[in-house]
Design a protein around this motif. Structure first.
Motif, PDB file in Angstrom:
ATOM      1  N   UNK A  55     -11.850 -22.330  11.791  1.00  0.00           N
ATOM      2  CA  UNK A  55     -11.663 -21.004  11.184  1.00  0.00           C
ATOM      3  C   UNK A  55     -10.193 -20.763  10.849  1.00  0.00           C
ATOM      4  N   UNK A  56      -9.290 -21.189  11.726  1.00  0.00           N
ATOM      5  CA  UNK A  56      -7.860 -21.035  11.459  1.00  0.00           C
ATOM      6  C   UNK A  56      -7.476 -21.753  10.183  1.00  0.00           C
ATOM      7  N   UNK A  57      -7.999 -22.954   9.996  1.00  0.00           N
ATOM      8  CA  UNK A  57      -7.686 -23.738   8.799  1.00  0.00           C
ATOM      9  C   UNK A  57      -8.161 -23.035   7.529  1.00  0.00           C
ATOM     10  N   UNK A  58      -9.257 -22.272   7.640  1.00  0.00           N
ATOM     11  CA  UNK A  58      -9.768 -21.525   6.489  1.00  0.00           C
ATOM     12  C   UNK A  58      -9.195 -20.107   6.420  1.00  0.00           C
ATOM     13  N   UNK A  59      -8.211 -19.827   7.281  1.00  0.00           N
ATOM     14  CA  UNK A  59      -7.539 -18.522   7.326  1.00  0.00           C
ATOM     15  C   UNK A  59      -8.495 -17.401   7.727  1.00  0.00           C
ATOM     16  N   UNK A  60      -9.529 -17.761   8.471  1.00  0.00           N
ATOM     17  CA  UNK A  60     -10.498 -16.781   8.965  1.00  0.00           C
ATOM     18  C   UNK A  60     -10.106 -16.412  10.399  1.00  0.00           C
TER      19      UNK A  60
END
Length: 493
Positions: A55-60
């Protein structure tokens, strides 16, 4: 018992597949696979923390915080749970919450030099924030820095060999020369940078918060999504689709800056085209055209490094002048993020927004900049932790109530550079291919031709750029997190 063992075994298989997808930068696929592992064995902190990282990688970041918190509930001594939550809090600018997580991480791993390093980086970020808050001048007493700058009084040294503006008018020849200089990693003189930014500010100030665009029959109009400081890919867009002009107008739909390390070159190029011919270049505000984002994700550091502190303040002021949305021929609604937490919002409500401020954390302006579509009907919490998610029914109702045909928005990286959702009524367009040199996605732009305004989507791949890493000017800790993927104590387990 056998069923339990089978579930554990199958969950591990899903986790291993998810890890492979993660390492291949296929983060959405990784999330789906981690979810399958969680459905079989929800009491495994590793699965939750790994999904948080995806999720961090997708800015979520909102979803990342939820998953990391669940990992901590499952295992209060699981260090990666605190690390992931701290990283997501930091990415959202929640420095004090992040600090608590990294302090806890250090308690759990007292002898781990990596944990100590990450705590130290976070402490530095919090100290810097406190210092900036302490010396900040209250908004009510602050005079706009734009009013104190007289670019005409700045001398240009005889040895300066870069692009020059003769007098007051920004010409196409100047813009071409400036882009060529930027391509060769040369700087523009501060006098001309001031002139471009100040003239753009004056034009943007005069615009409404919702801008109407008229495309005559037989003419076309191009909409681009996020560029995020990827200057060489911006040049490629112009190579593929032609330079901006009255006959070839563009709308860049926010997030011009941050993450990519050529954000200054991007914003000065877009602003220069706006100065050259206002009807050739339309610009919308994105969630990254804000002080809080620029402080974390690199634009502030880049401007300070390439120009000076005054420009940091000047860009912040100009970003507050950017319109929030556009409507093409009374039919296509273009906005950076998305729609609203309430029904009944009219275009007149958007026009009435007082946008000359930093984005608030709730309300119409916030939702225009931050919201995302969701596949299910209705509304849901934001996976980013700001704004909301909205379904097909929300999109159709908004279009119907405002006599519109289509929503075009940006804000999200897409594998093909675009995605058509909500029964064809909503298109996401993203124009930063191989985002941050990691995601492997294509970029896209949309050409509309009047009168039918049928979207013609053009996709393209990334082009080479000089060896300056993305996030080179970003918050040091966030850069460490972003680049961390395959190796190290805090990579996926």
């Amino acid at each position: 018992m056998e069923t339990e063992e089978s579930n554990v075994s199958q969950a591990e298989e899903f986790k291993l597949l998810a890890n492979e997808a993660f390492k291949a930068h296929k983060y959405s696929q990784a999330i789906d696979l981690y979810t399958k592992a969680i459905e079989l064995k929800g009491q495994n902190a590793v699965y939750w923390a790994n999904r948080a990282f995806a999720h961090i990688k997708l800015e979520e970041y909102g979803s990342a915080i939820q998953d990391a918190s669940t990992a901590i509930e499952v295992d209060q001594k699981y260090s990666k749970g605190y690390y992931r939550r701290g990283a997501a809090n930091l990415a959202m600018g929640k420095f004090k919450e992040a600090l608590k997580d990294f302090q806890q991480l250090k308690k759990i791993c007292p002898n781990d030099p990596d944990a100590a390093k990450k705590l130290k980086e976070c402490e530095k970020a919090v100290m810097k924030l406190k210092f900036e808050e302490a010396i900040a001048v209250p908004e009510s007493k602050r005079r706009p820095v734009a009013e104190s700058i007289d670019f005409r009084s700045i001398d240009v040294e005889p040895e300066y060999s870069g692009a020059r503006i003769e007098g007051e008018v920004v010409t196409l020849d100047f813009v071409k020369k400036m882009m060529e200089d930027f391509k060769n990693e040369k700087c523009i003189h501060k006098r001309y940078a001031y002139q471009i930014v100040l003239q753009t500010r004056e034009m943007l100030q005069a615009l409404p918060s919702l801008v109407d665009i008229n495309v005559p029959n037989g003419k076309h109009f191009t909409v681009c999504g996020d560029v995020h400081g990827q200057f060489y890919d911006l040049l490629n867009i112009f190579e593929l689709n032609g330079l901006p002009s009255e006959e070839n107008p563009y709308l860049f739909n926010g997030d011009f800056v941050d993450r990519g390390s050529f954000s200054l070159e991007v914003i000065l190029t877009l602003f220069a085209f706006k100065c050259m011919c206002p009807s050739a270049m339309y610009l919308a505000r994105g969630n990254h055209e804000s002080k809080s984002m620029n402080k974390i994700y690199g634009f502030e550091g880049e401007v300070r490094s390439k120009l000076n502190e005054t420009f940091v303040e000047l860009f912040a002021e100009v970003f507050c002048c950017l319109p929030l949305a556009h409507v093409i021929n009374e039919k296509v609604f273009v906005v950076h993020g998305g729609l609203f937490s309430v029904d009944g919002v009219k275009l007149s409500d958007i026009r009435a927004i007082d946008r000359f401020c930093e984005p608030p954390e709730e309300g119409l302006m916030c939702e225009l900049l931050w919201s995302d579509p969701q596949p299910t009907p209705g509304r849901g919490p934001s996976k980013r932790g700001v704004g909301l998610c909205f379904g097909v029914d929300v999109t159709k109702r908004f279009l119907q109530e405002n006599n519109l045909d289509l929503v075009v928005r940006s804000h999200e990286v897409k594998d093909e550079g675009y995605e058509i959702e909500h029964d064809g009524k909503l298109i996401t367009v993203f124009s930063a291919p191989n985002y941050c040199d990691q995601m492997g996605n294509k970029g896209a732009f949309i050409r509309f031709e009047a009168p039918d305004l049928k979207p013609n989507i053009v996709t393209f791949s990334a082009v080479p750029h000089p060896q300056v890493m993305p996030m080179a000017y970003a918050n040091n800790f966030l850069r460490i997190v972003w680049l961390e993927k395959k190796v190290g104590k805090y990579a996926v387990a």
